[in-house]
Scaffold this active site. Structure first.
Site, PDB file in Angstrom:
ATOM      1  N   GLY A  92       0.841  -1.191   0.000  1.00 48.17           N
ATOM      2  CA  GLY A  92       0.000   0.000   0.000  1.00 48.17           C
ATOM      3  C   GLY A  92       0.874   1.238   0.000  1.00 48.17           C
ATOM      4  O   GLY A  92       2.032   1.188   0.440  1.00 48.17           O
ATOM      5  N   GLN A 105       3.020   9.910   1.270  1.00 44.53           N
ATOM      6  CA  GLN A 105       4.297   9.185   1.380  1.00 44.53           C
ATOM      7  C   GLN A 105       5.221   9.472   0.206  1.00 44.53           C
ATOM      8  O   GLN A 105       6.413   9.149   0.266  1.00 44.53           O
ATOM      9  CB  GLN A 105       4.058   7.676   1.464  1.00 44.53           C
ATOM     10  CG  GLN A 105       3.487   7.226   2.794  1.00 44.53           C
ATOM     11  CD  GLN A 105       3.403   5.708   2.828  1.00 44.53           C
ATOM     12  OE1 GLN A 105       2.466   5.131   2.306  1.00 44.53           O
ATOM     13  NE2 GLN A 105       4.389   5.065   3.428  1.00 44.53           N
ATOM     14  N   CYS A 153       6.127  -0.288   7.469  1.00 42.69           N
ATOM     15  CA  CYS A 153       5.715   0.945   6.790  1.00 42.69           C
ATOM     16  C   CYS A 153       6.866   1.405   5.909  1.00 42.69           C
ATOM     17  O   CYS A 153       8.005   1.457   6.366  1.00 42.69           O
ATOM     18  CB  CYS A 153       5.382   2.017   7.832  1.00 42.69           C
ATOM     19  SG  CYS A 153       4.899   3.579   7.100  1.00 42.69           S
ATOM     20  N   LEU A 154       6.580   1.732   4.641  1.00 46.21           N
ATOM     21  CA  LEU A 154       7.647   2.173   3.723  1.00 46.21           C
ATOM     22  C   LEU A 154       8.317   3.453   4.216  1.00 46.21           C
ATOM     23  O   LEU A 154       9.452   3.735   3.853  1.00 46.21           O
ATOM     24  CB  LEU A 154       7.089   2.393   2.313  1.00 46.21           C
ATOM     25  CG  LEU A 154       6.632   1.143   1.554  1.00 46.21           C
ATOM     26  CD1 LEU A 154       6.076   1.537   0.192  1.00 46.21           C
ATOM     27  CD2 LEU A 154       7.764   0.140   1.404  1.00 46.21           C
ATOM     28  N   HIS A 214      -4.288   1.419   7.702  1.00 43.44           N
ATOM     29  CA  HIS A 214      -2.907   1.923   7.745  1.00 43.44           C
ATOM     30  C   HIS A 214      -2.761   3.145   6.819  1.00 43.44           C
ATOM     31  O   HIS A 214      -2.206   4.175   7.212  1.00 43.44           O
ATOM     32  CB  HIS A 214      -1.942   0.797   7.334  1.00 43.44           C
ATOM     33  CG  HIS A 214      -0.492   1.172   7.340  1.00 43.44           C
ATOM     34  ND1 HIS A 214       0.420   0.631   8.212  1.00 43.44           N
ATOM     35  CD2 HIS A 214       0.208   2.039   6.554  1.00 43.44           C
ATOM     36  CE1 HIS A 214       1.622   1.155   7.972  1.00 43.44           C
ATOM     37  NE2 HIS A 214       1.526   2.013   6.958  1.00 43.44           N
ATOM     38  N   GLU A 215      -3.288   3.023   5.598  1.00 41.96           N
ATOM     39  CA  GLU A 215      -3.148   4.128   4.629  1.00 41.96           C
ATOM     40  C   GLU A 215      -4.010   5.327   5.029  1.00 41.96           C
ATOM     41  O   GLU A 215      -3.587   6.476   4.873  1.00 41.96           O
ATOM     42  CB  GLU A 215      -3.493   3.660   3.208  1.00 41.96           C
ATOM     43  CG  GLU A 215      -2.664   2.496   2.676  1.00 41.96           C
ATOM     44  CD  GLU A 215      -1.158   2.656   2.825  1.00 41.96           C
ATOM     45  OE1 GLU A 215      -0.676   3.801   2.854  1.00 41.96           O
ATOM     46  OE2 GLU A 215      -0.474   1.623   2.946  1.00 41.96           O
ATOM     47  N   HIS A 242      -2.159   7.303   7.467  1.00 42.59           N
ATOM     48  CA  HIS A 242      -1.173   8.172   6.803  1.00 42.59           C
ATOM     49  C   HIS A 242      -1.818   9.483   6.375  1.00 42.59           C
ATOM     50  O   HIS A 242      -1.269  10.561   6.600  1.00 42.59           O
ATOM     51  CB  HIS A 242      -0.616   7.494   5.543  1.00 42.59           C
ATOM     52  CG  HIS A 242       0.592   6.650   5.805  1.00 42.59           C
ATOM     53  ND1 HIS A 242       1.735   7.142   6.382  1.00 42.59           N
ATOM     54  CD2 HIS A 242       0.835   5.340   5.548  1.00 42.59           C
ATOM     55  CE1 HIS A 242       2.628   6.171   6.485  1.00 42.59           C
ATOM     56  NE2 HIS A 242       2.106   5.064   5.989  1.00 42.59           N
TER      57      HIS A 242
END
Ligand SMILES: [Zn+2]
Length: 182
Positions: free
Chosen positions: A45, A50, A92-93, A134-135, A138
């Site tokens: 994702g 991000q 997480c990226l 999660h997204e 963000h």
């Protein structure tokens, strides 16, 4: 098509509540770049902020874990109902190499627009529900490090502080570089 830079913990855009999308006319190439970036970074994702863009939009692809699934694009999303509870190890990226056990609701009702501006409301569960939560976090400026107890936080504090200071020096370097670009 191109791979974009993923911003890391410490960059202020990750703490912003992202703006609603009102202009859908030029989204396609940006979304293609987001997919290229997500696949390159091996994420499932990716949220617009991000890659440094203040926009309520994210993508998810869990097709490798569930063959019935397909790449998804969610615009102007909002969670309208939460149910149950589960714990899952999340990465997480934007906080590379850090995994945390995050407790979240199990199922969600989620309202969003697709790329053609059409509204949908769907129930999600399992990995897709978790990835959406999660997204959406963000896009509201929330990171997994905010969702765990002090004991878990303490265990990864050193790595997280390093990511943060690298991220801040990268921002400083980029802004000083720009001064000389005329
Ligand atoms: Zn993340």
């Amino acid at each position: 098509m191109s791979v974009l830079d993923v911003v890391n913990y410490g960059d202020p855009i990750l703490r912003k509540k992202c703006k609603q999308v009102t202009d859908f006319s030029n989204l396609t190439s940006f979304i293609e770049d987001m997919f290229d970036t997500m696949y390159e970074e091996e994420g499932i994702g990716l949220a617009a902020n991000q890659v440094g863009v203040d926009m309520n939009m994210f993508i998810i692809d869990i097709a490798h874990t569930d063959e019935k699934e397909f790449p998804r694009i969610f615009i102007n999303g909002a969670i309208t109902k939460l149910e149950g509870e589960s714990t899952f190890s999340e990465g997480c990226l934007s906080i590379p190499q850090v995994a945390l056990e995050v407790i979240r609701p199990e199922t969600i009702l989620f309202k969003y627009q697709d790329i053609n501006q059409k509204w949908h409301e769907e129930k999600f569960y399992g990995l897709l529900s978790r990835a959406i939560q999660h997204e959406m976090d963000h896009l509201n400026g929330v990171l997994i490090i905010d969702l765990v107890d002090e004991i878990q936080k303490a265990k990864v504090q050193k790595e997280v502080n390093k990511i943060k200071s690298d991220s801040i020096s990268r921002i400083k370097k980029n802004s000083s570089d720009k001064r000389f670009v005329l």
